[in-house]
Design an enzyme around this catalytic site. Sequence first.
Site, PDB file in Angstrom:
ATOM      1  N   ILE A  12       0.848  -1.201   0.000  1.00 55.60           N
ATOM      2  CA  ILE A  12       0.000   0.000   0.000  1.00 55.60           C
ATOM      3  C   ILE A  12       0.880   1.247   0.000  1.00 55.60           C
ATOM      4  O   ILE A  12       0.612   2.232  -0.694  1.00 55.60           O
ATOM      5  CB  ILE A  12      -0.962   0.003   1.212  1.00 55.60           C
ATOM      6  CG1 ILE A  12      -1.751  -1.317   1.271  1.00 55.60           C
ATOM      7  CG2 ILE A  12      -1.905   1.185   1.135  1.00 55.60           C
ATOM      8  CD1 ILE A  12      -2.592  -1.495   2.524  1.00 55.60           C
ATOM      9  N   ASN A  32      12.440  -1.200   6.377  1.00 55.91           N
ATOM     10  CA  ASN A  32      13.528  -2.155   6.673  1.00 55.91           C
ATOM     11  C   ASN A  32      13.653  -3.229   5.596  1.00 55.91           C
ATOM     12  O   ASN A  32      14.542  -4.083   5.673  1.00 55.91           O
ATOM     13  CB  ASN A  32      13.360  -2.780   8.067  1.00 55.91           C
ATOM     14  CG  ASN A  32      12.129  -3.665   8.179  1.00 55.91           C
ATOM     15  OD1 ASN A  32      11.431  -3.892   7.188  1.00 55.91           O
ATOM     16  ND2 ASN A  32      11.857  -4.151   9.375  1.00 55.91           N
ATOM     17  N   LEU A  33      12.767  -3.189   4.622  1.00 49.74           N
ATOM     18  CA  LEU A  33      12.773  -4.125   3.480  1.00 49.74           C
ATOM     19  C   LEU A  33      12.569  -5.582   3.901  1.00 49.74           C
ATOM     20  O   LEU A  33      12.859  -6.482   3.117  1.00 49.74           O
ATOM     21  CB  LEU A  33      14.046  -3.980   2.625  1.00 49.74           C
ATOM     22  CG  LEU A  33      14.251  -2.600   1.977  1.00 49.74           C
ATOM     23  CD1 LEU A  33      15.521  -2.596   1.110  1.00 49.74           C
ATOM     24  CD2 LEU A  33      13.059  -2.179   1.120  1.00 49.74           C
ATOM     25  N   ALA A  75       4.145  -2.266   9.102  1.00 52.63           N
ATOM     26  CA  ALA A  75       3.551  -3.115  10.143  1.00 52.63           C
ATOM     27  C   ALA A  75       3.584  -4.558   9.671  1.00 52.63           C
ATOM     28  O   ALA A  75       3.730  -4.827   8.477  1.00 52.63           O
ATOM     29  CB  ALA A  75       2.097  -2.717  10.386  1.00 52.63           C
ATOM     30  N   ASN A  92       6.444  -5.122  17.061  1.00 53.31           N
ATOM     31  CA  ASN A  92       6.602  -4.242  15.901  1.00 53.31           C
ATOM     32  C   ASN A  92       5.483  -3.193  15.817  1.00 53.31           C
ATOM     33  O   ASN A  92       5.753  -1.997  15.697  1.00 53.31           O
ATOM     34  CB  ASN A  92       6.607  -5.094  14.638  1.00 53.31           C
ATOM     35  CG  ASN A  92       7.133  -4.358  13.435  1.00 53.31           C
ATOM     36  OD1 ASN A  92       8.288  -3.947  13.408  1.00 53.31           O
ATOM     37  ND2 ASN A  92       6.290  -4.161  12.442  1.00 53.31           N
ATOM     38  N   THR A 117      -7.037  -0.843  10.938  1.00 46.85           N
ATOM     39  CA  THR A 117      -7.689  -1.944  10.221  1.00 46.85           C
ATOM     40  C   THR A 117      -9.093  -2.230  10.754  1.00 46.85           C
ATOM     41  O   THR A 117      -9.373  -2.003  11.948  1.00 46.85           O
ATOM     42  CB  THR A 117      -6.833  -3.227  10.367  1.00 46.85           C
ATOM     43  OG1 THR A 117      -7.595  -4.348   9.901  1.00 46.85           O
ATOM     44  CG2 THR A 117      -6.456  -3.516  11.805  1.00 46.85           C
ATOM     45  N   TYR A 141      -3.253  -9.427  15.624  1.00 45.36           N
ATOM     46  CA  TYR A 141      -3.038  -8.360  14.635  1.00 45.36           C
ATOM     47  C   TYR A 141      -3.985  -7.189  14.909  1.00 45.36           C
ATOM     48  O   TYR A 141      -3.565  -6.042  15.079  1.00 45.36           O
ATOM     49  CB  TYR A 141      -3.233  -8.916  13.215  1.00 45.36           C
ATOM     50  CG  TYR A 141      -3.381  -7.839  12.182  1.00 45.36           C
ATOM     51  CD1 TYR A 141      -2.381  -6.892  11.999  1.00 45.36           C
ATOM     52  CD2 TYR A 141      -4.542  -7.744  11.398  1.00 45.36           C
ATOM     53  CE1 TYR A 141      -2.518  -5.881  11.063  1.00 45.36           C
ATOM     54  CE2 TYR A 141      -4.687  -6.743  10.464  1.00 45.36           C
ATOM     55  CZ  TYR A 141      -3.683  -5.806  10.294  1.00 45.36           C
ATOM     56  OH  TYR A 141      -3.833  -4.804   9.380  1.00 45.36           O
ATOM     57  N   ILE A 205      -9.858 -22.557  -0.296  1.00 40.67           N
ATOM     58  CA  ILE A 205     -10.948 -21.754   0.277  1.00 40.67           C
ATOM     59  C   ILE A 205     -10.985 -22.084   1.767  1.00 40.67           C
ATOM     60  O   ILE A 205     -11.313 -23.217   2.140  1.00 40.67           O
ATOM     61  CB  ILE A 205     -12.301 -22.100  -0.380  1.00 40.67           C
ATOM     62  CG1 ILE A 205     -12.247 -21.813  -1.887  1.00 40.67           C
ATOM     63  CG2 ILE A 205     -13.427 -21.327   0.288  1.00 40.67           C
ATOM     64  CD1 ILE A 205     -13.543 -22.162  -2.627  1.00 40.67           C
ATOM     65  N   GLY A 278      -8.949 -17.129  13.418  1.00 38.05           N
ATOM     66  CA  GLY A 278      -8.910 -15.664  13.553  1.00 38.05           C
ATOM     67  C   GLY A 278      -9.730 -14.907  12.523  1.00 38.05           C
ATOM     68  O   GLY A 278      -9.788 -13.675  12.567  1.00 38.05           O
TER      69      GLY A 278
HETATM   70  N1  UDP Z   1      -8.663 -16.719   1.982  1.00 41.62           N
HETATM   71  C1  UDP Z   1      -8.853 -17.953   1.374  1.00 41.62           C
HETATM   72  N2  UDP Z   1      -7.802 -18.508   0.683  1.00 41.62           N
HETATM   73  C2  UDP Z   1      -6.592 -17.896   0.576  1.00 41.62           C
HETATM   74  C3  UDP Z   1      -6.403 -16.648   1.211  1.00 41.62           C
HETATM   75  C4  UDP Z   1      -7.458 -16.098   1.906  1.00 41.62           C
HETATM   76  O1  UDP Z   1      -9.940 -18.543   1.438  1.00 41.62           O
HETATM   77  O2  UDP Z   1      -5.670 -18.454  -0.045  1.00 41.62           O
HETATM   78  C5  UDP Z   1      -9.796 -16.096   2.686  1.00 41.62           C
HETATM   79  C6  UDP Z   1      -9.478 -15.729   4.123  1.00 41.62           C
HETATM   80  O3  UDP Z   1      -9.736 -16.812   4.986  1.00 41.62           O
HETATM   81  C7  UDP Z   1     -10.415 -14.535   4.332  1.00 41.62           C
HETATM   82  C8  UDP Z   1     -10.470 -13.870   2.955  1.00 41.62           C
HETATM   83  O4  UDP Z   1     -10.079 -14.885   2.033  1.00 41.62           O
HETATM   84  O5  UDP Z   1     -11.712 -14.977   4.653  1.00 41.62           O
HETATM   85  C9  UDP Z   1      -9.549 -12.692   2.815  1.00 41.62           C
HETATM   86  O6  UDP Z   1      -8.280 -13.081   3.317  1.00 41.62           O
HETATM   87  P1  UDP Z   1      -6.976 -12.204   3.121  1.00 41.62           P
HETATM   88  O7  UDP Z   1      -5.842 -12.971   3.738  1.00 41.62           O
HETATM   89  O8  UDP Z   1      -6.824 -11.798   1.688  1.00 41.62           O
HETATM   90  O9  UDP Z   1      -7.268 -10.863   3.929  1.00 41.62           O
HETATM   91  P2  UDP Z   1      -7.717 -10.622   5.474  1.00 41.62           P
HETATM   92  O10 UDP Z   1      -9.231 -10.521   5.427  1.00 41.62           O
HETATM   93  O11 UDP Z   1      -7.203 -11.731   6.311  1.00 41.62           O
HETATM   94  O12 UDP Z   1      -7.094  -9.314   5.810  1.00 41.62           O
END
Ligand code: UDP
Length: 323
Positions: A12, A32-33, A75, A92, A117, A141, A205, A278
């Site tokens: 971003i 910090n790359l 972050a 961090n 977020t 997070y 999924i 989570g």
């Molecule tokens: N997700 C998924 N397969 C993947 C990556 C993410 O089904 O390979 C799902 C994840 O469980 C969440 C949604 O897609 O419900 C968005 O996940 P992402 O990690 O892109 O962003 P987040 O909502 O965690 O910030």
Amino acid sequence: MNVFVTGGAGYIGSVCVEELLEAGHTVTVFDNLCEGHRSAVDPRAGFVQGDFNDRQAIADAIAAARPEAVIHFAAHALVGESMTNPSKYFRNNVAGGVNLLDACVASGVRKFVFSSTCATYGIPEKMPMDESLPQKPVNPYGESKLMFEKVLSWYREIHRIEFVAFRYFNAAGASARFGEHHRIETHLIPNILKVALGQKEQVDIFGTDYPTPDGTCIRDYIHIADLAQAHILALEPGKTGFYNLGNGEGFSVRQVIESCQRISGRPIRAVEKDRRPGDPPRLVAAAQKAYTELGWKPRFPKLDQIVQTAWDWHVKHPSGYAD
Ligand code: UDP
């Protein structure tokens, strides 16, 4: 303005730096790359490689750049990882951020823009979600970002630093030059597009038994150039407070896969897996406050538009910043 951007080599941050420069601002990137890429930093920006976990390093960098404003993207931001390594997130995102704020106080910085977020809300009580909802994160997070929001409020009261904290929904898409390249990719859209590009066999999924119409999680995807514009508006004098940034429309994991299939014209193999710890079932923004108070208006509100820009970037950069 003279703007100091932490995390300006990241996904971003790189696009925000590009937009800041286009708007006539002067930019120093501090990164910090560890996640970012040197080649993702617009060549018109200054660059300092450093880590704000080192108090002296960040104090020296801010003192040298003498910025009028700081935009803080840097972050750790992976929900799943935070569930196994919370220490990394609190050190961090909270302690490192305090080092940065102290450097701002020491150098008289008056304006601070923070990447927060929607994960600070946890499992929301109502949908769409506005800024008045209770904040009860369900992963470290989100907790780390909420803790830093609170730190900011105290610094505003005690040290008079004016801040804007943006609660991003799901950042996605790319500009013509800069896009999404994580060394370990966990995000949904790039993982689907890697399947379309033939770089991955399948996309997983995570969870098909959520209380949503098709059983998969629903998210509000927002284009990174639109996120970037909000940061530029936040630099205007007098802007302060907490703002959600999202399009107000939710898409399930299956709908995102369908969009990627439509845009790429390629078949995408998807495999149903267990839930990822989570993950809240549904996160959709009510971003009216940013519209009315900041004059923000997304330019790429449609999911297919967002996916198209991501696809174009991935086709042009099949190995991301490695090529
Ligand atoms: N997700 C998924 N397969 C993947 C990556 C993410 O089904 O390979 C799902 C994840 O469980 C969440 C949604 O897609 O419900 C968005 O996940 P992402 O990690 O892109 O962003 P987040 O909502 O965690 O910030």
